[in-house]
Design a protein around this motif. Sequence first.
Motif, mmCIF file in Angstrom:
data_model
loop_
_atom_site.group_PDB
_atom_site.id
_atom_site.type_symbol
_atom_site.label_atom_id
_atom_site.label_comp_id
_atom_site.label_asym_id
_atom_site.label_seq_id
_atom_site.Cartn_x
_atom_site.Cartn_y
_atom_site.Cartn_z
ATOM 1 N N VAL A 1 69.809 62.088 51.354
ATOM 2 C CA VAL A 1 71.210 61.905 50.943
ATOM 3 C C VAL A 1 72.109 62.497 52.007
ATOM 4 O O VAL A 1 71.701 63.351 52.805
ATOM 5 C CB VAL A 1 71.473 62.556 49.577
ATOM 6 N N GLU B 1 76.715 66.106 48.737
ATOM 7 C CA GLU B 1 76.390 66.723 47.457
ATOM 8 C C GLU B 1 76.537 65.711 46.328
ATOM 9 O O GLU B 1 75.747 65.712 45.371
ATOM 10 C CB GLU B 1 77.312 67.923 47.219
ATOM 11 N N MET C 1 73.479 63.643 46.021
ATOM 12 C CA MET C 1 72.367 64.419 45.472
ATOM 13 C C MET C 1 72.471 64.532 43.956
ATOM 14 O O MET C 1 71.487 64.357 43.226
ATOM 15 C CB MET C 1 72.339 65.815 46.110
ATOM 16 N N ALA D 1 65.626 66.703 47.652
ATOM 17 C CA ALA D 1 66.780 66.038 48.254
ATOM 18 C C ALA D 1 67.016 66.615 49.646
ATOM 19 O O ALA D 1 67.152 67.831 49.815
ATOM 20 C CB ALA D 1 68.018 66.232 47.385
ATOM 21 N N ARG E 1 69.503 66.863 52.614
ATOM 22 C CA ARG E 1 70.929 66.685 52.909
ATOM 23 C C ARG E 1 71.143 66.597 54.405
ATOM 24 O O ARG E 1 70.925 67.562 55.137
ATOM 25 C CB ARG E 1 71.708 67.867 52.341
ATOM 26 N N THR F 1 67.610 71.411 52.666
ATOM 27 C CA THR F 1 66.739 70.707 51.729
ATOM 28 C C THR F 1 66.753 71.435 50.389
ATOM 29 O O THR F 1 66.690 72.670 50.341
ATOM 30 C CB THR F 1 65.297 70.627 52.265
ATOM 31 N N TYR F 2 66.841 70.634 49.285
ATOM 32 C CA TYR F 2 66.891 71.190 47.938
ATOM 33 C C TYR F 2 65.771 70.574 47.102
ATOM 34 O O TYR F 2 65.378 69.414 47.310
ATOM 35 C CB TYR F 2 68.240 70.911 47.277
ATOM 36 N N TRP G 1 69.525 72.552 41.255
ATOM 37 C CA TRP G 1 68.918 72.297 42.569
ATOM 38 C C TRP G 1 68.745 73.628 43.296
ATOM 39 O O TRP G 1 69.694 74.410 43.390
ATOM 40 C CB TRP G 1 69.796 71.358 43.404
#
Length: 354
Positions: A239, A242, A245, A256, A258, A264-265, A278
């Motif tokens: 993604v 935010e 995500m 996810a 970013r 990274t989440y 997250w």
Amino acid sequence: MANEATERVLESRIQLRNDTAENWAAANPILLKGELGIELDTRKIKVGDGTTNWQSLKYLTDDIVLSETDPTDTDSQYDLGELWLNQAEGKVYILLAKTETAAVWTRIATADELAVVAEAQVAQKLKTPHKIEITGDADGSANFDGSEDALIELVLKNSGATEGTFTKFTVNEKGLVVKSELLTADDIPQLTLAKIADAGTAAARDVGTKAGNLIELNAKGKIDKKYLPAIAITEPFAVSSEEEMLALTAQKGDVAIRSDESRTYILKEAPPSVKENWLELQTPDCKILSVNGQIGAVVLTTADIEESGNLYYTEDRAKSSFAENFGQTSSADLTDGETILHATDTVILNGGNA
């Protein structure tokens, strides 16, 4: 530096391997092929073959012992097979066995004595031959006159058992099979699982879904899905913000990535639309920014680093140093200089003891 071939004459004395007969027997070594061993007290010599131990080797001379008396059990210093001639009585003995302190001498029979033995063997034949018969549960007979062994072929009487392969037998008081038949279902007792040694642990389990039960496979040889728990498979999503995500259709464990903040989440719990659900994945902080002024994939060579006071190794430098220093070194100064033979040395070749 070139090696010059020179001829040198060394003053030397050769000392062959030697010891007493007792010490040779105790050590019992294996001499090298062609190596000599001397018994100082008996003045006897043996020659090694590289495989036979000392006590099994023959002396260089194996003459017959000539004496006016018979040998005794103390005459054990000879090899096995040695002959002893009593010249006074004309008797010959041979050494058949010995230890370190005792010997076994056996007299060899003369031709006249052997003739007497041959006559005695003929006389062992019975004057009147006899017939030996066996009766009862088996029949058999043979003639015997004493000149040779008698062989009797026994024929067992019919016990009443039928010829064939069976699993159940009836034996009489003499141990003879008198009846043979096959096992029936009534002959096999009922056994509990505890008495069957190789039944395995699964034989004692019931089929079902309770603890300790066994799961039954379906017609396709697989476990029905109703017995299997739900499995969550982690799926990564790329993604750029935010908002993207939080708008993902994700489940617990999905990741996810970013691109807007290079972070990274991972979704720790539902729903994915809540930012606090997250969890950011931490990455190690790199402290190295450059190597020798270079960044990226760095490859250094000796051309990139100045030698200063520490010179790099090269073949030419190594050969020059060796040629310069080796010629000034005495062989006596080498770590193994004491093992080098010099023209001023006197060499003694000592074969050693047993």
